[in-house]
Scaffold this motif. Structure first.
Motif, mmCIF file in Angstrom:
data_model
loop_
_atom_site.group_PDB
_atom_site.id
_atom_site.type_symbol
_atom_site.label_atom_id
_atom_site.label_comp_id
_atom_site.label_asym_id
_atom_site.label_seq_id
_atom_site.Cartn_x
_atom_site.Cartn_y
_atom_site.Cartn_z
ATOM 1 N N MET A 169 0.845 -1.197 0.000
ATOM 2 C CA MET A 169 0.000 0.000 0.000
ATOM 3 C C MET A 169 0.880 1.246 0.000
ATOM 4 S SD MET A 169 -3.190 0.709 2.562
ATOM 5 C CE MET A 169 -2.902 2.369 3.141
ATOM 6 N N SER A 170 0.444 2.250 -0.740
ATOM 7 C CA SER A 170 1.249 3.480 -0.786
ATOM 8 C C SER A 170 1.078 4.260 0.517
ATOM 9 C CB SER A 170 0.830 4.335 -1.974
ATOM 10 O OG SER A 170 -0.519 4.712 -1.847
ATOM 11 N N GLN A 171 2.054 5.098 0.790
ATOM 12 C CA GLN A 171 2.015 5.837 2.054
ATOM 13 C C GLN A 171 0.954 6.943 1.988
ATOM 14 O OE1 GLN A 171 6.006 7.241 2.482
ATOM 15 N NE2 GLN A 171 5.749 9.008 1.184
ATOM 16 N N PRO A 172 0.509 7.416 3.157
ATOM 17 C CA PRO A 172 -0.493 8.478 3.163
ATOM 18 C C PRO A 172 0.049 9.743 2.508
ATOM 19 C CG PRO A 172 0.342 8.076 5.374
ATOM 20 C CD PRO A 172 0.876 6.982 4.509
ATOM 21 N N ALA A 173 -0.845 10.550 1.978
ATOM 22 C CA ALA A 173 -0.441 11.767 1.279
ATOM 23 C C ALA A 173 -1.335 12.920 1.723
ATOM 24 C CB ALA A 173 -0.534 11.564 -0.225
ATOM 25 N N VAL A 174 -0.685 14.035 2.074
ATOM 26 C CA VAL A 174 -1.397 15.207 2.605
ATOM 27 C C VAL A 174 -1.056 16.434 1.774
ATOM 28 C CG1 VAL A 174 -1.688 16.707 4.615
ATOM 29 C CG2 VAL A 174 -1.309 14.259 4.952
ATOM 30 N N LEU A 175 -2.081 17.181 1.374
ATOM 31 C CA LEU A 175 -1.903 18.412 0.596
ATOM 32 C C LEU A 175 -2.479 19.594 1.377
ATOM 33 C CD1 LEU A 175 -1.108 19.642 -2.240
ATOM 34 C CD2 LEU A 175 -3.513 19.329 -2.860
ATOM 35 N N PHE A 176 -1.732 20.695 1.413
ATOM 36 C CA PHE A 176 -2.202 21.924 2.063
ATOM 37 C C PHE A 176 -2.516 22.954 0.980
ATOM 38 C CE2 PHE A 176 0.628 19.729 4.980
ATOM 39 C CZ PHE A 176 -0.167 19.641 6.104
ATOM 40 N N VAL A 177 -3.657 23.612 1.139
ATOM 41 C CA VAL A 177 -4.120 24.509 0.075
ATOM 42 C C VAL A 177 -4.535 25.875 0.614
ATOM 43 C CG1 VAL A 177 -5.934 24.849 -1.659
ATOM 44 C CG2 VAL A 177 -4.865 22.606 -1.411
ATOM 45 N N CYS A 178 -3.947 26.935 0.025
ATOM 46 C CA CYS A 178 -4.410 28.301 0.298
ATOM 47 C C CYS A 178 -4.750 28.952 -1.038
ATOM 48 C CB CYS A 178 -3.378 29.093 1.101
ATOM 49 S SG CYS A 178 -1.785 29.339 0.266
ATOM 50 N N LEU A 179 -4.704 30.269 -1.107
ATOM 51 C CA LEU A 179 -5.085 30.946 -2.345
ATOM 52 C C LEU A 179 -3.918 30.996 -3.343
ATOM 53 C CD1 LEU A 179 -7.126 32.672 -3.969
ATOM 54 C CD2 LEU A 179 -6.329 34.659 -2.674
ATOM 55 N N GLY A 180 -2.794 31.550 -2.890
ATOM 56 C CA GLY A 180 -1.701 31.795 -3.821
ATOM 57 C C GLY A 180 -0.565 30.780 -3.789
ATOM 58 N N ASN A 181 -0.527 29.959 -2.725
ATOM 59 C CA ASN A 181 0.560 28.993 -2.493
ATOM 60 C C ASN A 181 1.927 29.683 -2.364
ATOM 61 O OD1 ASN A 181 2.033 26.098 -4.198
ATOM 62 N ND2 ASN A 181 1.611 26.350 -2.032
ATOM 63 N N ILE A 182 1.897 30.904 -1.843
ATOM 64 C CA ILE A 182 3.180 31.575 -1.583
ATOM 65 C C ILE A 182 3.331 32.009 -0.124
ATOM 66 C CG2 ILE A 182 3.657 32.364 -3.946
ATOM 67 C CD1 ILE A 182 2.582 35.151 -3.045
#
Ligand code: 4NP
Length: 154
Positions: free
Chosen positions: A1-14
């Motif tokens: 099984m592949s490892q867990p994956a987490v994405l963080f999201v805002c408006l500009g990504n800066i």
């Protein structure tokens, strides 16, 4: 099984989501947690750009170099690649849900919902603010990152 994956999201990504990515990366390494981590923006105006210099500075103050991060916009593939997607404010979450394919299995939520007592709150958007706002944003994403690591270790 592949490892867990987490994405963080805002408006500009800066500003906010690169800080969340950096804080969570550091906490995950410290805990020995194997996890895929990235960040992205709901908007694409800053795509290809490094983080805001003020975000780079606050991360560096905490020993983390994010100068090689590059902004990118959320893509449809993110909704299959990442099992957990955390929005930095409720507008980001609303936009994310609108961008998500109807059948996505990705779990989307507000980052500060991870912190008891801070449910429903936004990480302050420091873009039009000052250094103090960046410090505050750092404190918030760090606390959320610690909570998320603890939760994933359970
Ligand atoms: P971020 O901050 O979403 O935390 O990366 C912002 C970056 C850019 C803009 C607004 C917020 N902007 O209006 O360009």
């Amino acid at each position: 099984m592949s490892q867990p994956a987490v994405l963080f999201v805002c408006l500009g990504n800066i500003c906010r989501s690169p800080l969340a990515e950096a804080a969570f990366r550091a906490e995950a390494v410290k805990a020995g947690l194997a996890v895929t981590i990235d960040s992205a923006g709901t908007g694409g105006w800053h795509a290809g750009n490094p983080p805001d210099p003020r975000a780079q500075a606050v991360a560096l103050q905490h020993g983390i170099d994010i100068s090689r991060y590059r902004a990118r916009q959320v893509t449809e593939a993110d909704f299959t690649r990442f099992g957990q997607i955390y929005a930095l404010d409720s507008q980001n979450l609303q936009d994310l849900r609108r961008m998500a394919p109807r059948r996505t299995l990705a779990r989307m939520g507000l980052l500060m919902d991870l912190v008891p007592g801070r449910e429903g709150q936004a990480v302050i958007d420091p873009y039009y603010g000052d250094e103090q706002d960046f410090l505050e944003a750092w404190d918030d994403v760090s606390e959320a990152a610690r909570r998320l690591v603890a939760r994933m270790l359970r």
